[in-house]
Design a protein around this motif. Sequence first.
Motif, PDB file in Angstrom:
ATOM      1  N   VAL A 119     -15.733  47.130   4.802  1.00 17.98           N
ATOM      2  CA  VAL A 119     -16.805  47.552   5.683  1.00 17.98           C
ATOM      3  C   VAL A 119     -16.237  47.636   7.091  1.00 17.98           C
ATOM      4  O   VAL A 119     -15.740  46.650   7.630  1.00 17.98           O
ATOM      5  CB  VAL A 119     -17.999  46.553   5.639  1.00 17.98           C
ATOM      6  CG1 VAL A 119     -19.089  46.997   6.587  1.00 17.98           C
ATOM      7  CG2 VAL A 119     -18.518  46.428   4.211  1.00 17.98           C
ATOM      8  N   LYS A 120     -16.291  48.828   7.652  1.00 20.14           N
ATOM      9  CA  LYS A 120     -15.763  49.026   9.003  1.00 20.14           C
ATOM     10  C   LYS A 120     -16.813  48.557   9.995  1.00 20.14           C
ATOM     11  O   LYS A 120     -17.977  48.851   9.867  1.00 20.14           O
ATOM     12  CB  LYS A 120     -15.418  50.496   9.228  1.00 20.14           C
ATOM     13  CG  LYS A 120     -14.297  50.954   8.330  1.00 20.14           C
ATOM     14  CD  LYS A 120     -13.991  52.409   8.557  1.00 20.14           C
ATOM     15  CE  LYS A 120     -12.880  52.822   7.587  1.00 20.14           C
ATOM     16  NZ  LYS A 120     -12.580  54.248   7.716  1.00 20.14           N
TER      17      LYS A 120
ATOM     18  N   GLN B 166     -24.075  43.667  -3.321  1.00 28.09           N
ATOM     19  CA  GLN B 166     -23.028  42.990  -4.096  1.00 28.09           C
ATOM     20  C   GLN B 166     -21.636  43.397  -3.621  1.00 28.09           C
ATOM     21  O   GLN B 166     -20.756  42.551  -3.457  1.00 28.09           O
ATOM     22  CB  GLN B 166     -23.177  43.308  -5.591  1.00 28.09           C
ATOM     23  CG  GLN B 166     -24.443  42.779  -6.224  1.00 28.09           C
ATOM     24  CD  GLN B 166     -24.561  41.288  -6.070  1.00 28.09           C
ATOM     25  OE1 GLN B 166     -23.662  40.530  -6.425  1.00 28.09           O
ATOM     26  NE2 GLN B 166     -25.689  40.858  -5.537  1.00 28.09           N
ATOM     27  N   LEU B 167     -21.426  44.684  -3.416  1.00 35.38           N
ATOM     28  CA  LEU B 167     -20.112  45.167  -2.989  1.00 35.38           C
ATOM     29  C   LEU B 167     -19.713  44.592  -1.641  1.00 35.38           C
ATOM     30  O   LEU B 167     -18.558  44.214  -1.438  1.00 35.38           O
ATOM     31  CB  LEU B 167     -20.109  46.701  -2.929  1.00 35.38           C
ATOM     32  CG  LEU B 167     -20.202  47.434  -4.262  1.00 35.38           C
ATOM     33  CD1 LEU B 167     -20.423  48.917  -4.029  1.00 35.38           C
ATOM     34  CD2 LEU B 167     -18.977  47.186  -5.122  1.00 35.38           C
ATOM     35  N   ILE B 168     -20.649  44.509  -0.722  1.00 36.87           N
ATOM     36  CA  ILE B 168     -20.350  43.994   0.615  1.00 36.87           C
ATOM     37  C   ILE B 168     -20.193  42.480   0.601  1.00 36.87           C
ATOM     38  O   ILE B 168     -19.217  41.946   1.129  1.00 36.87           O
ATOM     39  CB  ILE B 168     -21.434  44.441   1.619  1.00 36.87           C
ATOM     40  CG1 ILE B 168     -21.353  45.955   1.813  1.00 36.87           C
ATOM     41  CG2 ILE B 168     -21.281  43.711   2.951  1.00 36.87           C
ATOM     42  CD1 ILE B 168     -22.549  46.561   2.513  1.00 36.87           C
ATOM     43  N   GLU B 169     -21.138  41.776  -0.006  1.00 39.30           N
ATOM     44  CA  GLU B 169     -21.083  40.312   0.011  1.00 39.30           C
ATOM     45  C   GLU B 169     -19.902  39.768  -0.769  1.00 39.30           C
ATOM     46  O   GLU B 169     -19.385  38.702  -0.424  1.00 39.30           O
ATOM     47  CB  GLU B 169     -22.393  39.732  -0.541  1.00 39.30           C
ATOM     48  CG  GLU B 169     -23.550  39.896   0.418  1.00 39.30           C
ATOM     49  CD  GLU B 169     -24.834  39.234  -0.062  1.00 39.30           C
ATOM     50  OE1 GLU B 169     -24.901  38.779  -1.225  1.00 39.30           O
ATOM     51  OE2 GLU B 169     -25.782  39.179   0.750  1.00 39.30           O
ATOM     52  N   ASN B 170     -19.464  40.460  -1.803  1.00 35.26           N
ATOM     53  CA  ASN B 170     -18.303  40.016  -2.584  1.00 35.26           C
ATOM     54  C   ASN B 170     -17.001  40.620  -2.089  1.00 35.26           C
ATOM     55  O   ASN B 170     -15.968  40.504  -2.731  1.00 35.26           O
ATOM     56  CB  ASN B 170     -18.525  40.336  -4.063  1.00 35.26           C
ATOM     57  CG  ASN B 170     -19.628  39.502  -4.669  1.00 35.26           C
ATOM     58  OD1 ASN B 170     -19.562  38.284  -4.655  1.00 35.26           O
ATOM     59  ND2 ASN B 170     -20.660  40.161  -5.164  1.00 35.26           N
TER      60      ASN B 170
END
Length: 96
Positions: free
Chosen positions: A94-95, A85-89
């Motif tokens: 994200v490095k 959720q954190l990445i897709e939203n």
Amino acid sequence: MIYRNNKLLAAIRQLPCASCGIEGGSQAAHSNLLRHGKGRGLKASDAATFPLCVPCHMEFDQGKALTKAEREQLTMDWLAWTHIQLIENEMIEVKR
């Protein structure tokens, strides 16, 4: 040293409860597994955190409805769901 990140915890609190899905009022619930840094008097790494509303958080930490194996599986499932959720939203950077 255990990983701490206030921005990550704030982003996690914006997500719906991983258990019941209720939006608003989530807490950043830390894993209770030793492999994530949990110890006597120590919270696990902030990287091992997922959103739970107050009733679900209390039931998960103190309730007797789940076995140790069920609690461990839910922890792993909720951690994976939270990170997705954190990445897709795009709630965290994200490095690459």
